[in-house]
Motif scaffolding. Structure first.
Motif, short mmCIF file in Angstrom:
data_model
loop_
_atom_site.label_atom_id
_atom_site.label_comp_id
_atom_site.label_asym_id
_atom_site.label_seq_id
_atom_site.Cartn_x
_atom_site.Cartn_y
_atom_site.Cartn_z
N GLU B 230 0.82 -1.21 0.00
CA GLU B 230 0.00 0.00 0.00
C GLU B 230 0.86 1.27 0.00
O GLU B 230 0.55 2.24 -0.70
CB GLU B 230 -0.88 -0.03 1.26
N ASP B 231 1.97 1.22 0.76
CA ASP B 231 2.82 2.42 0.85
C ASP B 231 4.10 2.28 0.04
O ASP B 231 5.09 2.95 0.31
CB ASP B 231 3.13 2.75 2.32
N GLU B 235 6.92 -6.07 -2.06
CA GLU B 235 5.78 -6.92 -1.73
C GLU B 235 5.95 -8.25 -2.45
O GLU B 235 6.57 -8.32 -3.52
CB GLU B 235 4.48 -6.21 -2.14
N TYR B 236 5.40 -9.31 -1.90
CA TYR B 236 5.59 -10.62 -2.49
C TYR B 236 4.31 -11.46 -2.49
O TYR B 236 4.26 -12.51 -3.12
CB TYR B 236 6.69 -11.39 -1.74
N TYR B 237 3.28 -11.02 -1.79
CA TYR B 237 2.07 -11.82 -1.67
C TYR B 237 0.81 -11.09 -2.16
O TYR B 237 -0.07 -11.70 -2.74
CB TYR B 237 1.87 -12.24 -0.20
N ASP B 238 0.74 -9.77 -1.91
CA ASP B 238 -0.51 -9.07 -2.22
C ASP B 238 -0.16 -7.70 -2.81
O ASP B 238 0.81 -7.58 -3.54
CB ASP B 238 -1.33 -8.97 -0.93
N GLY B 239 -0.95 -6.68 -2.52
CA GLY B 239 -0.57 -5.33 -2.92
C GLY B 239 -1.13 -4.92 -4.27
O GLY B 239 -2.12 -5.47 -4.76
N TYR B 240 -0.46 -3.94 -4.88
CA TYR B 240 -0.89 -3.37 -6.15
C TYR B 240 0.25 -3.49 -7.17
O TYR B 240 1.41 -3.57 -6.80
CB TYR B 240 -1.22 -1.88 -5.98
N LEU B 241 -0.13 -3.42 -8.43
CA LEU B 241 0.88 -3.41 -9.48
C LEU B 241 1.42 -2.00 -9.68
O LEU B 241 0.65 -1.02 -9.66
CB LEU B 241 0.29 -3.91 -10.81
N ARG B 242 2.71 -1.93 -9.88
CA ARG B 242 3.36 -0.66 -10.21
C ARG B 242 4.19 -0.89 -11.47
O ARG B 242 4.83 -1.94 -11.63
CB ARG B 242 4.25 -0.21 -9.05
N ILE B 243 4.17 0.13 -12.35
CA ILE B 243 4.98 0.05 -13.57
C ILE B 243 5.92 1.25 -13.60
O ILE B 243 5.49 2.41 -13.47
CB ILE B 243 4.08 0.05 -14.84
N MET B 244 7.18 0.95 -13.78
CA MET B 244 8.22 2.00 -13.81
C MET B 244 8.92 1.94 -15.15
O MET B 244 9.11 0.85 -15.71
CB MET B 244 9.22 1.74 -12.68
N ASP B 245 9.36 3.07 -15.69
CA ASP B 245 10.13 3.03 -16.93
C ASP B 245 11.63 3.00 -16.61
O ASP B 245 12.03 3.07 -15.44
CB ASP B 245 9.75 4.18 -17.88
N GLY B 246 12.44 2.90 -17.65
CA GLY B 246 13.88 2.76 -17.45
C GLY B 246 14.55 3.97 -16.83
O GLY B 246 15.67 3.90 -16.33
N ASP B 247 13.84 5.11 -16.88
CA ASP B 247 14.37 6.32 -16.24
C ASP B 247 13.94 6.45 -14.81
O ASP B 247 14.21 7.46 -14.16
CB ASP B 247 13.91 7.57 -17.02
N GLY B 248 13.23 5.45 -14.33
CA GLY B 248 12.79 5.47 -12.94
C GLY B 248 11.48 6.20 -12.72
O GLY B 248 11.07 6.43 -11.58
N ASN B 249 10.80 6.60 -13.81
CA ASN B 249 9.50 7.26 -13.66
C ASN B 249 8.41 6.22 -13.47
O ASN B 249 8.35 5.25 -14.22
CB ASN B 249 9.17 8.08 -14.92
N LYS B 254 -0.87 1.68 -8.35
CA LYS B 254 -2.13 1.32 -7.69
C LYS B 254 -3.05 0.57 -8.66
O LYS B 254 -4.26 0.69 -8.57
CB LYS B 254 -2.85 2.56 -7.15
N LEU B 255 -2.41 -0.20 -9.56
CA LEU B 255 -3.21 -0.99 -10.50
C LEU B 255 -3.70 -2.25 -9.78
O LEU B 255 -2.95 -2.89 -9.05
CB LEU B 255 -2.37 -1.40 -11.71
N ASN B 256 -4.94 -2.59 -10.03
CA ASN B 256 -5.53 -3.79 -9.43
C ASN B 256 -4.99 -5.02 -10.15
O ASN B 256 -5.26 -5.21 -11.35
CB ASN B 256 -7.05 -3.72 -9.54
N PRO B 257 -4.24 -5.89 -9.47
CA PRO B 257 -3.68 -7.07 -10.16
C PRO B 257 -4.77 -7.99 -10.72
O PRO B 257 -4.51 -8.74 -11.65
CB PRO B 257 -2.90 -7.79 -9.05
N ARG B 258 -5.96 -7.92 -10.17
CA ARG B 258 -7.04 -8.78 -10.66
C ARG B 258 -7.48 -8.38 -12.07
O ARG B 258 -8.18 -9.13 -12.74
CB ARG B 258 -8.24 -8.72 -9.71
N LYS B 259 -7.09 -7.20 -12.49
CA LYS B 259 -7.42 -6.74 -13.84
C LYS B 259 -6.19 -6.73 -14.73
O LYS B 259 -6.06 -5.90 -15.63
CB LYS B 259 -7.98 -5.30 -13.76
N TYR B 260 -5.28 -7.66 -14.49
CA TYR B 260 -4.00 -7.70 -15.22
C TYR B 260 -4.20 -7.64 -16.74
O TYR B 260 -3.40 -7.06 -17.46
CB TYR B 260 -3.22 -8.98 -14.85
N TYR B 302 10.98 1.06 -0.58
CA TYR B 302 11.78 0.62 0.57
C TYR B 302 11.58 -0.87 0.76
O TYR B 302 10.65 -1.48 0.21
CB TYR B 302 11.38 1.38 1.85
N ILE B 303 12.49 -1.47 1.54
CA ILE B 303 12.32 -2.86 2.00
C ILE B 303 12.22 -2.80 3.52
O ILE B 303 13.01 -2.12 4.17
CB ILE B 303 13.52 -3.74 1.57
#
Lengths: 152, 475
Positions: B230-231, B235-249, B254-260, B302-303
């Motif tokens: 969430e923050d 994450e390894y079990y739940d959470g949201y999908l995040r997409i980053m580009d090669g420049d770190g943007n 907050k994408l719903n993984p159920r709608k992959y 963060y970890i």
């Protein structure tokens, strides 16, 4: 040092390929105080446990023969270069000696003749007989070992 | 002069594949392809089975990461039952996932990749494996074997067996944790942390040793995809999908993984059974993305565990001007950071009294006809998508596997390495090994990602411009 370890391995979903596991389970019922380990295949992770025992039985199906093929293995520090997917009892024993500076004094490789490796969970009648012979043979060795240890 | 160079089989990966390298008329590398020759078919033959069977069935996809399929499948079942599982069940599933990460990452580094690093890319192929490593550095090999064993022992403690444990189910897990195992496992933690730190120290030496080679080991910009909490934490079990580009943007979060399926599509090529997923927002090729350790450590803010978080900061500092680490070689480094995190987090979970609660399963009947389960397998984000009837019989199954999502990037990596080292003249075995090593960065699990019915014979073939076989080798 612990006494005996029984290792049965093979694919229990491929009929006679599970003969080693089946035999190990029968021995474990017969000797509940003896440690038993069953798996799909031998792996390097077993080496640490193996180092704690004075006697080990490796039980697996083999494709030829009309009676169990029994071989006494001698550990050496030559681990060879095979894939970890096809680890042999000899390689495992050698790895144990190399990594832990000790290995079971007595290591038996017991090959149980098998004929049918198709999909299925039961063994053929022929292999069931072979399992019975293998269990009987191993049982005698285990009983002797327990008896000898009790004496001393 | 040969125009197509084939490497087959690719060694020290899970599953079976070959690589072909295509030269132009000047014998310069024009293209390189990573072909996967296996076909599995789980998506098809699971139709008609019961939803409750799926965790047990799909865990049989793989012998290295069965727990990940178990978790994703059980979560799909949770959705279909429309249940919220007990907190202890979630903790136990998390523990299983971390144990899976530990044993899989240890296998990848110590067994499959470190022989190249410690014995040399050009060393004798007959010895360039775990057995050669045992002969060369017993203590290092022993530690790696024991770390893998530790992960397997946790899996066995939870589910009764080390591989294909049928323990996670729709609604939770079958059995609570056996507290008699807890002290034994906790007793191993200090040694496992030491081993994880040793591995990290080793890979840093490797970075220095191969600093001239690493820049060409799959160094290109791509998107990175994975789950975050969430923050924004790893994450390894739940959470949201995040997409980053090669420049770190961060280009989507907050994408719903159920709608992959709204974010990712798959393309087929005629020359491989492994499909090519891509991010729809940028289309095929431009939408290439990477999943797995490199992606996860890149995208998270963060970890939560201290030693791994300290390493993550060092890792991110490597990125220089870009905020993302783009070089595929650093998959290894990220993998080891995750391995350290897994050990630290396992210790935290084992010490949590809530882990021992006996309420571990919610029960219900079919309440929805569709469910998506997801998690972070060692190799990346994994999705199981089931459609069922009112009796829970599967009408359709779709699985989006981590290794498949790395397919475009694996091909790009192979091409880059081939272009660097192949000049049409002598082709040394060490060069083949470097190309294979590029694939090994991704730690692909091809058994998972293609669902097979049999394998092609394995050999190396070299063809001339007229398509005539001029050389044939077998490994």
């Amino acid at each position: 040092m612990k006494s005996c370890l029984i290792i049965g391995y093979g694919n229990t979903l491929r009929r006679d390929d599970g003969a080693g596991v089946r035999a190990a389970e029968l021995l474990s019922k017969q000797f509940p105080a003896v440690d038993c380990y069953c798996s799909h295949q031998l792996s390097l992770e077993i080496a640490e446990s193996l180092a704690e025992y004075s006697m080990v039985f490796f039980l697996d199906a083999i494709r030829e023969g009309t009676e169990p093929a029994i071989q006494l293995l001698q550990p050496s520090e030559d681990v060879g270069s095979l894939s970890s997917h096809t680890l042999s009892p000899q390689q495992l024993l050698n790895t144990c000696l190399l990594l832990y500076k000790r290995a079971p004094r007595i290591a038996w490789q017991v090959g149980i003749p098998a004929v049918d490796f198709a999909l299925g969970e039961t063994c053929t009648e022929f292999t069931e007989q072979m399992i019975k012979s293998a269990v009987e043979w191993c049982g005698k060795r285990i009983s002797e070992q327990i008896h000898n240890e009790a004496k001393y | 002069m040969p125009k197509i160079i084939t490497i087959e089989p690719v060694t020290r990966i899970e599953g079976h594949a070959k690589i072909t390298i295509h030269l132009d008329d000047k014998n310069v590398v024009e293209d390189a392809r990573f072909h996967v020759n296996e076909f599995r078919g789980f998506e098809k033959f699971c139709q008609g089975r019961l939803m409750w069977e799926m965790p047990g069935l799909t865990s049989r996809i793989c012998g290295i990461c069965p727990a990940s399929h178990l978790i994703a499948s059980a979560k799909a079942g949770d959705e279909i039952l429309a249940v919220s599982i007990p907190e202890t069940a979630q903790m136990l599933r998390r523990l299983l996932t971390l144990a899976q990460w530990t044993q899989s990452h240890a296998l990848s580094f110590f067994h499959l990749s470190s022989p190249d690093f410690l014995l040399g890319f050009d060393s004798d192929p007959a010895k360039r494996n775990i057995f050669g490593l045992i002969a060369a550095d017993k203590e290092f090999a022993r530690r790696g074997i024991l770390l893998r064993k530790f992960g397997q022992e946790i899996i066995e403690a939870l589910g009764g067996r080390r591989i294909h444990t049928p323990w996670a189910v729709a609604g939770g897990v079958r059995e609570p944790f056996d507290k008699s195992k807890k002290e034994y496992l906790l007793g191993k933690i200090p040694e496992m942390k030491e081993t994880a730190l040793l591995a990290l120290a080793t890979i840093k030496k490797v970075h220095k040793q191969y600093e001239t080679e690493i820049p060409n080991f799959g160094n290109f910009r791509s998107l990175f995809v994975g789950l975050v909490s969430e923050d924004g934490g790893l994450e390894y079990y739940d959470g949201y999908l995040r997409i980053m580009d090669g420049d770190g943007n961060i280009i989507a979060e907050k994408l719903n993984p159920r709608k992959y399926y709204e974010y990712f599509a798959e393309k087929s090529e005629s020359w491989s059974y492994l499909k090519f997923p891509y991010y729809k927002g940028l289309g095929y090729q431009r939408g290439m993305y990477r999943v797995g350790p490199l992606a996860r450590v890149n995208i998270c803010d963060y970890i939560e565990t201290p030693l791994a978080e300290a390493e993550r900061k060092i890792f991110k500092a490597m990125a220089g001007k870009a905020e993302a680490v783009n070089n595929s070689f650093y998959f290894h480094y990220a993998r080891l950071i995750e391995m350290l995190f897994a050990v630290e987090k396992i210790e935290i979970l084992l010490n949590d009294p809530a882990l021992l609660d006996v309420h571990v399963r919610s029960k219900a009947v079919v309440n929805r006809f569709e469910g998506v389960g997801f998690c972070e397998a060692p190799r990346g984000t994994l999705f199981h998508h089931y459609w069922v009837d009112e009796n829970g019989v599967l009408k359709n199954v779709n699985m989006l596997i981590a290794t498949a999502q790395n397919n475009l990037a694996m091909n790009r990596t192979v091409r880059q390495i081939a272009m660097q080292y192949i000049d049409g003249k002598e082709i040394r075995e060490g060069i083949f090994n470097r190309i294979e090593a590029g694939i090994r960065c991704f730690d692909p699990c091809l058994s998972c990602s293609t669902h097979a019915l049999g394998q092609m014979p394995m050999e190396l073939q070299v063809f001339d411009a007229q398509g005539r076989l001029v050389q044939e080798l077998r490994r």
